[in-house]
Design an enzyme around this catalytic site. Structure first.
Site, PDB file in Angstrom:
ATOM      1  N   ASP A 104       0.854  -1.183   0.000  1.00 39.09           N
ATOM      2  CA  ASP A 104       0.000   0.000   0.000  1.00 39.09           C
ATOM      3  C   ASP A 104       0.892   1.235   0.000  1.00 39.09           C
ATOM      4  OD1 ASP A 104      -2.355   1.412  -0.114  1.00 39.09           O
ATOM      5  OD2 ASP A 104      -2.776   1.295   2.028  1.00 39.09           O
ATOM      6  N   GLY A 105       0.345   2.313  -0.543  1.00 50.46           N
ATOM      7  CA  GLY A 105       1.007   3.601  -0.529  1.00 50.46           C
ATOM      8  C   GLY A 105       0.014   4.671  -0.138  1.00 50.46           C
ATOM      9  N   GLU A 154       2.465   3.792  -4.373  1.00 45.83           N
ATOM     10  CA  GLU A 154       1.902   2.469  -4.658  1.00 45.83           C
ATOM     11  C   GLU A 154       2.889   1.623  -5.457  1.00 45.83           C
ATOM     12  OE1 GLU A 154      -0.827   1.269  -3.399  1.00 45.83           O
ATOM     13  OE2 GLU A 154      -2.201   2.939  -3.036  1.00 45.83           O
ATOM     14  N   ASP A 184      -4.327  -2.545  -3.104  1.00 51.86           N
ATOM     15  CA  ASP A 184      -5.610  -1.869  -3.311  1.00 51.86           C
ATOM     16  C   ASP A 184      -5.507  -0.839  -4.440  1.00 51.86           C
ATOM     17  OD1 ASP A 184      -4.244   0.245  -2.147  1.00 51.86           O
ATOM     18  OD2 ASP A 184      -5.516   0.346  -0.368  1.00 51.86           O
ATOM     19  N   HIS A 222      -9.545  -0.262   2.583  1.00 51.99           N
ATOM     20  CA  HIS A 222     -10.358   0.084   3.761  1.00 51.99           C
ATOM     21  C   HIS A 222     -11.623  -0.760   3.838  1.00 51.99           C
ATOM     22  CE1 HIS A 222      -7.588   3.420   4.069  1.00 51.99           C
ATOM     23  NE2 HIS A 222      -7.885   3.737   2.822  1.00 51.99           N
ATOM     24  N   ASP A 255      -1.716  -0.197   5.195  1.00 52.19           N
ATOM     25  CA  ASP A 255      -2.198   1.188   5.266  1.00 52.19           C
ATOM     26  C   ASP A 255      -1.688   1.870   6.532  1.00 52.19           C
ATOM     27  OD1 ASP A 255      -4.095   3.329   4.221  1.00 52.19           O
ATOM     28  OD2 ASP A 255      -4.891   3.003   6.247  1.00 52.19           O
TER      29      ASP A 255
END
Length: 143
Positions: A9-10, A47, A69, A123, A133
């Site tokens: 994740d970024g 990302e 994501d 999320h 995250d």
């Protein structure tokens, strides 16, 4: 060939602005978490960087399930990349592909590892995505 799972994740505050990234690498019962941050970046760069860092960490060719994501990352690697390369790194709008250096590195790494790309909704309660995250945001706040 070892079977490895990588979760990435970024994040970015301001986009562009300060950003962070994280990846979790799982092999058998071993877990490694890697994070980093930049003072001025974009969400997409973070990302892509998360995936690159995770794949670069591997010391030998592996079979990798990479979960993110980021539709930008997944679609870039599974749909757009062949066309970009064929067209000389221009996109459908005939503009230079953004973040070309990062895409080229991902392309290089995909020649070393057998990568399956998976997208999950952010999320939405995915355990490793939620952890990434939190790690990315913690890296960001450490700047």
């Amino acid at each position: 060939m070892k079977n490895v799972r990588i979760f990435t994740d970024g994040c970015c505050k301001g986009n562009p602005g300060p950003g962070g990234y994280a990846c979790i690498i799982k092999y058998k019962n071993q877990v490694k978490e890697l994070t980093g941050a930049k003072k001025h970046t974009t969400n997409n760069i973070m990302e892509l960087t998360a995936a690159i860092v995770g794949l670069q960490y591997l010391k030998e060719p592996c079979s990798v399930e990479l979960t993110t994501d980021s539709q930008y990352l997944v679609k870039g690697m599974t749909e757009w990349l062949p066309g970009w390369i064929k067209k000389g790194w221009v996109n459908a709008a005939r503009q230079p592909v953004k973040n070309r250096d990062l895409w080229e590195e991902l392309h290089r790494l995909s020649g070393i590892h057998k990568i399956t790309w998976h997208w999950v909704r952010g999320h939405a309660g995915h355990l490793e995505n939620e952890r990434c995250d939190k790690l990315a945001n913690a890296a960001l706040t450490s700047l």
